[in-house]
Design a protein around this motif. Sequence first.
Motif, mmCIF file in Angstrom:
data_model
loop_
_atom_site.group_PDB
_atom_site.id
_atom_site.type_symbol
_atom_site.label_atom_id
_atom_site.label_comp_id
_atom_site.label_asym_id
_atom_site.label_seq_id
_atom_site.Cartn_x
_atom_site.Cartn_y
_atom_site.Cartn_z
ATOM 1 N N SER A 91 0.756 -1.265 -0.047
ATOM 2 C CA SER A 91 0.019 0.175 -0.157
ATOM 3 C C SER A 91 0.880 1.302 0.012
ATOM 4 N N GLU B 196 0.437 2.939 3.273
ATOM 5 C CA GLU B 196 1.415 2.740 4.170
ATOM 6 C C GLU B 196 2.667 3.617 4.059
ATOM 7 N N ASN C 229 -3.264 -3.420 13.728
ATOM 8 C CA ASN C 229 -4.647 -3.909 13.476
ATOM 9 C C ASN C 229 -5.125 -4.222 12.091
ATOM 10 N N TYR C 230 -4.100 -3.589 11.345
ATOM 11 C CA TYR C 230 -4.522 -4.026 9.719
ATOM 12 C C TYR C 230 -3.869 -5.429 9.316
ATOM 13 N N TYR C 231 -2.509 -5.740 9.737
ATOM 14 C CA TYR C 231 -1.929 -6.798 9.559
ATOM 15 C C TYR C 231 -2.720 -8.187 10.287
#
Length: 723
Positions: free
Chosen positions: A313, A316, A408-410
């Motif tokens: 991303s 990121e 949280n994302y991963y």
Amino acid sequence: MKPISITIHPDKIIKFICGILTIYLFFAFLPIPRPIGTGLDPSWKYGISQLAANNVIFGKDIIFTYGSFGYLVRGAILEQNFWDIFIFKIIIHLILFTVAIWRILKSRHSLEKLSIAISVSFPYLISDFYEALQTEYQTLYIIIILLSFREIWQGKHAHYWAVGIGALGGFLLHSKVSMGLQASVSLFIFFSVQVLLGLRNRFGVRKNLLLLLDSQLATATTAFLFLQVDNFSNWLSVILSLVTSVVIGVAVIPKILTSHPRLQQISQFTPRLLYGISLAVIILISQPSLLDYLNGYSHITAGYSGGMSYIGSSTELTLIFLELLGLFWLLLLVAQSGNPSFSVAMILLTLLTFKHGFVRQGAHGLRFVFSMPLIFALCTLQIRPRFWQKFAYSLHLYSLVLCLVFHNYYTNLFADYYPTNLVRPLAPALVAEKFNYFWNPVSLKADLLAQSAENLQDVILPAPVREVIGDGSVDIIPRETSMVAANGLNWQPRPVFQSQAAYTPYLDNANRNSLANSPRDFLLYNFHTVDGRHPFFDAPATAVYYTCHYGISPQVPELVQLPVLPNLMVLEPLPQSRCGEERERRELSVVWDDFAQITAEDGEMVRAEIEIEHSFWGRLAKSLFRVPPVMMTVRDMSGEERTYRILVANAENGVWLSHLPRHDGEAFAFFQGQLPPRTYSVKFSTLNPGLFQPRIRMTLRGYGLGEFREQPAMAEEISRVAD
């Protein structure tokens, strides 16, 4: 009756609570070794443990990013190495806790103490499932914290600290090479800046120059000795060199210099210079070679940014670049506040950690994100308490928020692998379990070995296959080395024992030569790879060798089915190469996104040496960060197109091009001499062609069919196209 007076001391209560909390966190964050598992990462973790147990020499027998002590930081548990790993992890854990507490006690006020405590704790919160942040990165955190102590490097014991950290850097070279380099090079930069400042201020030059020499000599000494720790002649050579240098430098040289008063100032440096020169000579002439060890690592790391790059991303990266800008500004403020040596050393560590985390991007970025709060906190301690210190605290808060966002994302993206609850390690039940393991490590060992046995059930070979292999020498292609542990195989690994890591011709040729010079009795082969590559592209010269010289074992004439490794092939050496002799060669130049045709005149079988050169901006991007993957699209005679990723660095070694199996079935037939459909044309593409030269040079090398067979219909089609 006199009234009873109770005096409450809030400070003592707070200290008591902090003490209890520290003990609780010590056990909550206790690093637990890993059992043997299956898959890409668990296999190399088992591999480095087994290779160390077999006393192989890294840099000579094996080329990898971890060395002979790599099993201590990332290796899987074996019967014979449990105590080594358990004790080493506990020692590093204890040292980090001690150094962090020391740093907290030396802090000026509660906010500084809290920022250090939180920053050290955050990596621990995910280290149970993201193992790189366990013992491996904890050694780096210890060094970073120690470098932040001005009182250490300005005190009378600075030489002992310099030698100790330098020696640790040399040892770390043989655990994970990059960790050792980061430790030793950051120490070199730290003292070099101190020397330059001393030259400008005319103060402390001699002391810091001695610290620089001591640290680097300690690094070189331990790096050399731990290459083969049981080599008595190496120890004897170093001891004799050290004693001789000290005797000459202390007893002989000063007497010679008495008649030259101006030269007497260098007498302190003489023993160190003599020892440094003699140690350099010993390292250059000794075998096994420390330089070969580092050279092999350099080839892996040089190919990593091109071979393993993964574009994630852009959001990121934007968040991370903002964090980097903030950090570099803080490091500038730290330099202005009187500690430029710390600032420059942290720039190096930050950039290396960033590249390691974001070349691959994805979850690899967690190691960078969770390491940054500690550097921010240490910078904040060294900035004068004005507006900019408040600004530094806001940046530190930003780094902590990024940790939460990335976690949280991963964890949601990879929910099957990563627990979503960040504070899970603090659960009382888990802490109690680790507490029991700490005091009863024998039960931990038993549990880990039992877990290993359970995991290995998925790669146990059928009894008839295991009986065929017997005690014969075995290599495993491309990577599932856990089969060695599951089946008690006589493993004779290639130098780069996982094919996807053979990023350069040097590494590819090392593997090819290993198979050619010491043919294995069996190859356990699986037609799989990573990142959308074709399996024959991982190590092209090696692939050409085993496709020409190995075939399906007549004793195991079918695909072997394992729960996590379907369609395994058992290969045996052929009496002679089945490939035909080399005939034609044709050179051509192609542009991006344009098909180049492979004609019948190019040969019945064709390899392609592909030279893709980076532009100036591409070389810069590769050095500092990464370049996008290069894709190769092949079109066969039926018009079907398939796209594979190729490794720019080792494609020049000559990949099979004319006949590329599309799946396990065609690969199985290939090893029986039946060729898949022929490739008719090929083109190359990438996300940013501007990072490469506009033209790609290809050398097509034609071969006769030899003992291979083409599909009859396909042979007629080739003849028709040729006409």
